[in-house]
Design a protein around this motif. Structure first.
Motif, short mmCIF file in Angstrom:
data_model
loop_
_atom_site.label_atom_id
_atom_site.label_comp_id
_atom_site.label_asym_id
_atom_site.label_seq_id
_atom_site.Cartn_x
_atom_site.Cartn_y
_atom_site.Cartn_z
N LEU A 151 0.84 -1.20 0.00
CA LEU A 151 0.00 0.00 0.00
C LEU A 151 0.87 1.25 0.00
O LEU A 151 0.68 2.17 -0.81
CB LEU A 151 -0.91 -0.02 1.23
N GLY A 152 1.84 1.29 0.90
CA GLY A 152 2.74 2.44 0.96
C GLY A 152 3.56 2.61 -0.30
O GLY A 152 3.74 3.74 -0.80
N THR A 153 4.03 1.50 -0.86
CA THR A 153 4.83 1.54 -2.08
C THR A 153 4.02 2.10 -3.24
O THR A 153 4.53 2.89 -4.04
CB THR A 153 5.36 0.14 -2.42
N ALA A 154 2.75 1.72 -3.33
CA ALA A 154 1.89 2.23 -4.40
C ALA A 154 1.75 3.75 -4.30
O ALA A 154 1.88 4.46 -5.29
CB ALA A 154 0.52 1.55 -4.36
N PHE A 155 1.52 4.24 -3.09
CA PHE A 155 1.41 5.69 -2.90
C PHE A 155 2.72 6.41 -3.22
O PHE A 155 2.73 7.50 -3.80
CB PHE A 155 0.94 6.03 -1.49
N ILE A 156 3.85 5.80 -2.83
CA ILE A 156 5.16 6.40 -3.14
C ILE A 156 5.37 6.49 -4.64
O ILE A 156 5.77 7.52 -5.18
CB ILE A 156 6.30 5.60 -2.47
N HIS A 157 5.05 5.42 -5.35
CA HIS A 157 5.21 5.41 -6.81
C HIS A 157 4.30 6.44 -7.47
O HIS A 157 4.71 7.11 -8.43
CB HIS A 157 4.94 4.03 -7.38
N ILE A 158 3.09 6.57 -6.97
CA ILE A 158 2.16 7.56 -7.51
C ILE A 158 2.73 8.96 -7.31
O ILE A 158 2.73 9.79 -8.23
CB ILE A 158 0.76 7.39 -6.87
N GLY A 159 3.23 9.24 -6.12
CA GLY A 159 3.84 10.55 -5.86
C GLY A 159 5.01 10.82 -6.79
O GLY A 159 5.18 11.95 -7.29
N LYS A 160 5.81 9.80 -7.07
CA LYS A 160 6.97 9.96 -7.98
C LYS A 160 6.52 10.25 -9.41
O LYS A 160 7.18 11.01 -10.13
CB LYS A 160 7.85 8.71 -7.94
N ILE A 161 5.43 9.65 -9.83
CA ILE A 161 4.92 9.90 -11.19
C ILE A 161 4.51 11.36 -11.32
O ILE A 161 4.80 12.02 -12.32
CB ILE A 161 3.76 8.93 -11.52
N TYR A 162 3.83 11.88 -10.29
CA TYR A 162 3.43 13.29 -10.33
C TYR A 162 4.66 14.20 -10.31
O TYR A 162 4.72 15.19 -11.05
CB TYR A 162 2.49 13.61 -9.17
N ALA A 163 5.64 13.86 -9.50
CA ALA A 163 6.87 14.66 -9.44
C ALA A 163 7.59 14.64 -10.79
O ALA A 163 8.07 15.67 -11.27
CB ALA A 163 7.78 14.16 -8.33
#
Length: 196
Positions: A151-163
């Motif tokens: 769950l945390g990894t998915a949110f981290i990856h999503i944040g990186k895509i936006y960045a």
């Protein structure tokens, strides 16, 4: 001895958990509506995803694992309804995210998020069975760390895509709480640990 008995119990639980099949993924990539790409599509998705998460909240003030601890160590009978509400929050959020139009570059990580949410929901539901089916709860506890990590990894990856797309959403902007969820969680934890 007591330690020998504990070792036997731990080995038995590890053996049992290794043969218990993890629930299948809730959704696959073909189930998602993938459309569009680029900053505008990403911003629109962030707003829609944030609306889903804000719609599906619970009355809980702490995590499912802390409520389970309260239930087991302190015989707190109010803990199980809170765990059930958290499980519902995860489940309903996963269902809501699964019907959104998702930009191409976000599809795989959104899928990972949806499936992780649904898995944590099932695990939390099994936590509520501690008094009636302790084995289900013990097996759920064995799966919990990996599910929360996903769950945390998915949110981290999503944040990186936006960045990577050059999208920075300041606090209060529409979609910001979805995109910055992990960053905000770390900031809150850091603030809590640095208070005198």
């Amino acid at each position: 001895s007591e330690s020998d008995m504990q070792n036997v119990a731990d080995e038995a639980l590890n053996s049992l958990s290794s043969v218990v099949a993890v629930a299948p993924d809730f959704k696959s990539l073909k189930d998602l509506k993938v459309s569009g790409s680029g900053p505008d599509a990403l911003k629109a998705f962030a707003m829609s995803a944030e609306a889903v998460l804000l719609k599906n909240t619970s009355d809980a003030s702490k995590s499912e694992i802390l409520y389970l601890k309260d239930a087991l160590e302190n015989s707190d009978v109010t803990a199980f309804p809170h765990i059930a509400s958290i499980a519902k929050q995860y489940r309903d959020s996963a269902i809501g995210l699964a019907v959104l139009l998702v930009p191409e570059e976000l599809a795989a990580d959104n899928l990972a998020l949806i499936n992780a949410m649904m898995r944590v929901s099932g695990i939390a539901s099994d936590f509520t069975l501690a008094n009636t089916d302790p084995l289900a709860t013990m097996l759920a506890l064995k799966q919990y760390p990996q599910a929360v990590l996903a769950l945390g990894t998915a949110f981290i990856h999503i944040g990186k895509i936006y960045a990577a797309a050059g999208i920075s959403l300041p606090a209060g902007a529409q979609g910001a709480s979805f995109v910055n969820l992990i960053i905000d969680a770390f900031a809150s934890r850091q603030a809590a640990t640095t208070k005198p």
